[in-house]
Design a protein around this motif. Structure first.
Motif, PDB file in Angstrom:
ATOM      1  N   GLN A  89      -8.053   9.194  -1.179  1.00  0.00           N
ATOM      2  CA  GLN A  89      -7.282  10.016  -2.124  1.00  0.00           C
ATOM      3  C   GLN A  89      -5.850   9.974  -1.624  1.00  0.00           C
ATOM      4  O   GLN A  89      -5.582  10.317  -0.482  1.00  0.00           O
TER       5      GLN A  89
ATOM      6  N   PHE B 197      -7.036  -7.986   5.914  1.00  0.00           N
ATOM      7  CA  PHE B 197      -7.840  -7.938   7.146  1.00  0.00           C
ATOM      8  C   PHE B 197      -9.145  -8.734   7.015  1.00  0.00           C
ATOM      9  O   PHE B 197      -9.694  -8.873   5.920  1.00  0.00           O
TER      10      PHE B 197
ATOM     11  N   GLU C 145      -8.812   4.309  13.413  1.00  0.00           N
ATOM     12  CA  GLU C 145      -9.181   3.234  12.476  1.00  0.00           C
ATOM     13  C   GLU C 145      -8.220   2.067  12.668  1.00  0.00           C
ATOM     14  O   GLU C 145      -7.014   2.290  12.819  1.00  0.00           O
TER      15      GLU C 145
ATOM     16  N   GLU D 111       3.726   0.514   2.843  1.00  0.00           N
ATOM     17  CA  GLU D 111       3.500  -0.460   3.907  1.00  0.00           C
ATOM     18  C   GLU D 111       2.945  -1.767   3.375  1.00  0.00           C
ATOM     19  O   GLU D 111       2.487  -1.853   2.228  1.00  0.00           O
TER      20      GLU D 111
ATOM     21  N   ASN E 183      -4.490   1.472  11.994  1.00  0.00           N
ATOM     22  CA  ASN E 183      -4.254   2.028  10.662  1.00  0.00           C
ATOM     23  C   ASN E 183      -4.041   3.534  10.742  1.00  0.00           C
ATOM     24  O   ASN E 183      -3.075   4.054  10.226  1.00  0.00           O
TER      25      ASN E 183
ATOM     26  N   GLY F  36      -3.888  13.142   2.583  1.00  0.00           N
ATOM     27  CA  GLY F  36      -4.718  12.053   2.043  1.00  0.00           C
ATOM     28  C   GLY F  36      -6.043  11.999   2.810  1.00  0.00           C
ATOM     29  O   GLY F  36      -6.076  12.232   4.008  1.00  0.00           O
ATOM     30  N   TYR F  37      -7.134  11.755   2.118  1.00  0.00           N
ATOM     31  CA  TYR F  37      -8.423  11.532   2.788  1.00  0.00           C
ATOM     32  C   TYR F  37      -9.326  10.744   1.859  1.00  0.00           C
ATOM     33  O   TYR F  37      -9.147  10.791   0.634  1.00  0.00           O
TER      34      TYR F  37
ATOM     35  N   GLN G 225     -15.351  -0.279   3.672  1.00  0.00           N
ATOM     36  CA  GLN G 225     -14.852   0.611   2.632  1.00  0.00           C
ATOM     37  C   GLN G 225     -15.001  -0.032   1.263  1.00  0.00           C
ATOM     38  O   GLN G 225     -14.883  -1.249   1.143  1.00  0.00           O
TER      39      GLN G 225
ATOM     40  N   VAL H 267       0.866  -1.179   0.000  1.00  0.00           N
ATOM     41  CA  VAL H 267       0.000   0.000   0.000  1.00  0.00           C
ATOM     42  C   VAL H 267       0.906   1.233   0.000  1.00  0.00           C
ATOM     43  O   VAL H 267       1.823   1.350   0.827  1.00  0.00           O
TER      44      VAL H 267
HETATM   45  P1  ADP Z   1      -7.361   7.754   4.132  1.00  0.00           P
HETATM   46  O1  ADP Z   1      -6.624   8.635   5.064  1.00  0.00           O
HETATM   47  O2  ADP Z   1      -7.418   8.269   2.735  1.00  0.00           O
HETATM   48  O3  ADP Z   1      -8.719   7.318   4.653  1.00  0.00           O
HETATM   49  P2  ADP Z   1      -6.376   5.140   4.861  1.00  0.00           P
HETATM   50  O4  ADP Z   1      -4.998   4.915   5.296  1.00  0.00           O
HETATM   51  O5  ADP Z   1      -7.398   5.127   5.950  1.00  0.00           O
HETATM   52  O6  ADP Z   1      -6.464   6.460   3.995  1.00  0.00           O
HETATM   53  O7  ADP Z   1      -6.768   4.056   3.775  1.00  0.00           O
HETATM   54  C1  ADP Z   1      -8.032   3.996   3.182  1.00  0.00           C
HETATM   55  C2  ADP Z   1      -8.459   2.539   3.070  1.00  0.00           C
HETATM   56  O8  ADP Z   1      -7.495   1.811   2.295  1.00  0.00           O
HETATM   57  C3  ADP Z   1      -8.543   1.793   4.372  1.00  0.00           C
HETATM   58  O9  ADP Z   1      -9.773   2.020   5.027  1.00  0.00           O
HETATM   59  C4  ADP Z   1      -8.390   0.358   3.906  1.00  0.00           C
HETATM   60  O10 ADP Z   1      -9.606  -0.130   3.357  1.00  0.00           O
HETATM   61  C5  ADP Z   1      -7.380   0.496   2.795  1.00  0.00           C
HETATM   62  N1  ADP Z   1      -6.007   0.306   3.344  1.00  0.00           N
HETATM   63  C6  ADP Z   1      -5.195   1.265   3.826  1.00  0.00           C
HETATM   64  N2  ADP Z   1      -4.033   0.743   4.276  1.00  0.00           N
HETATM   65  C7  ADP Z   1      -4.102  -0.586   4.081  1.00  0.00           C
HETATM   66  C8  ADP Z   1      -3.225  -1.689   4.362  1.00  0.00           C
HETATM   67  N3  ADP Z   1      -2.005  -1.521   4.868  1.00  0.00           N
HETATM   68  N4  ADP Z   1      -3.657  -2.941   4.017  1.00  0.00           N
HETATM   69  C9  ADP Z   1      -4.885  -3.132   3.469  1.00  0.00           C
HETATM   70  N5  ADP Z   1      -5.742  -2.148   3.189  1.00  0.00           N
HETATM   71  C10 ADP Z   1      -5.378  -0.883   3.491  1.00  0.00           C
END
Ligand code: ADP
Length: 385
Positions: free
Chosen positions: A157, A188, A256, A183, A268, A153-154, A214, A146
């Motif tokens: 995005q 999950f 999260e 990473e 996360n 980022g949000y 999501q 990832v």
């Molecule tokens: P944002 O800040 O844009 O919400 P996140 O880091 O929360 O970004 O990532 C958005 C989504 O991407 C997460 O809710 C998850 O579904 C997926 N995701 C993010 N990181 C990982 C990871 N390391 N492994 C698997 N899925 C991930």
């Protein structure tokens, strides 16, 4: 009256004027607090119901300096601020809650990961782009990775999931000049989230852990409570408590998490503000996350985070087209569903993926199947069959 019941703070400045500030403004009316927002556009949702607004970008520290003259404390709807530019305001006695030092480790996704790891909390294995390129990192041998932009980022995005070396190369080329976090991909079993609040006196309350679902990295629905065992619940409460305590955070934070098939919990992301995963609290809890945040930052006693129903399901109403429609007919159809509340953010334009509103249905059971069926019905009304 207890000392902490005394309202020292009456006027709240909010950096950001989107739907989170709009929901905060509704809670401010209930608590008879004055709310002033700093947001770029007059059409931003919170402008219509805040007591006043400063129309300026959220990272405009000069505008925040003006905001400070009109309020007792400043809080954040959006953390994409220019922290170094705000620091001189603190030196002049301006009060931010949460404090800038609580925000400092969180605004860059790589620093946030380092912060969590150094606190001893479980996170996915991660490196910076520079470390990935130089180090003989074990991530190099993994196909699924990832890639995340470290800042701003949000809603997915800036987050890219790659499954092979070729798409890794493409994403890295596309993001050539962007600082990145890389990473491991976590396969999950569930994504979970929790809202926690800490008061000025250090009191902490934690809402029920929820499951977030999501699609394309954007939250579509939240199921309350998450179907998890007592030990996972306890682990997550301990994580939330440890983070808020360590940061000496004042206000509401959203956290999260990933839950793996073997029951491992990984953090996360921390959002230092009210969070989409906590919108159910408006209708389903004794105190909404927005009221809780305002209570925390204005020195009031925290409220109760308890659920008023056995469960709830919250569905985001995401834009699916470019339009200026207010979707009144669909909203009326959703409002007719039993024990269902629709909140519409009054945005003037719809775009695919944009959060336009949300729906919460209260449930008499905490059965996952019931929640999923209700979410599916809401989504078929909203998006069409
Ligand atoms: P944002 O800040 O844009 O919400 P996140 O880091 O929360 O970004 O990532 C958005 C989504 O991407 C997460 O809710 C998850 O579904 C997926 N995701 C993010 N990181 C990982 C990871 N390391 N492994 C698997 N899925 C991930």
């Amino acid at each position: 009256m207890n000392q902490v019941e005394i309202k020292a703070v009456k006027r709240i400045g909010v950096i950001g004027g989107g739907q989170l500030a709009w929901m905060m403004a509704r809670a401010a009316q209930k608590l008879e607090l004055e709310l002033i927002v700093q947001t770029p556009h007059a059409s931003d949702p919170a402008v219509a119901i805040a007591n006043s607004a400063i129309l300026a970008p959220i990272d405009d520290a000069q505008a925040t300096s003006e905001l400070a003259t009109r309020c007792d404390t400043i809080t954040f709807e959006n953390e994409f601020v220019d922290l170094p530019a705000l620091q001189p305001l603190v030196d002049r006695g301006v009060h931010f809650q949460p404090s800038l030092s609580a925000l400092a480790p969180l605004l860059d996704k790589y620093s946030q990961r380092c912060y969590l790891r150094d606190l001893g909390l479980p996170v996915p294995h991660f490196v910076s782009l520079e470390e990935f390129q130089t180090e003989n990192s074990r991530l190099k041998n993994q196909n699924s990775l990832v890639i995340k932009a470290r800042r701003h980022g949000y809603d997915g995005q800036g987050t890219f999931i790659v499954k092979n070396k070729e798409s890794l190369g493409e994403v890295l080329a596309k993001l050539e000049n962007t600082p990145l976090l890389i990473e491991e991909f976590i396969p999950f079993a569930k994504e979970l989230a929790v809202i926690a609040a800490r008061s000025v006196t250090g009191e902490i309350v934690i809402y029920p852990v929820v499951e977030t679902q999501q699609e394309d990295q954007v939250c579509h629905r939240v199921i309350v409570p998450a179907e998890i065992g007592q030990s996972v619940q306890a682990k997550i409460e301990a994580i939330a408590g440890a983070i808020l305590q360590d940061l000496k955070a004042v206000g509401v934070f959203g956290i999260e998490l990933f839950l793996t098939a073997s029951g491992k919990v990984l953090v996360n992301e921390i959002a230092p503000r009210n969070h989409n995963s906590g919108h159910f609290t408006i209708d389903a809890c004794e105190t909404s996350q927005f009221e809780m945040h305002l209570r925390a930052i204005s020195g009031l006693r925290l409220g109760s985070p308890r659920l008023k129903s056995a469960g709830a399901v919250m569905v985001n109403l995401l834009g699916y087209e470019h339009s200026s429609s207010d979707y009144l007919t669909k909203r009326q159809q959703l409002e007719k569903l039993p024990k269902t509340h629709v909140l519409w953010y009054n945005k003037t334009e719809s775009r695919p993926g944009r959060k336009l509103g949300h729906v919460t249905t209260l449930l008499e059971t905490n059965q996952l199947g019931t929640a999923k069926a209700i979410a599916q019905n809401i989504e078929s009304i909203w998006y069409g069959e």
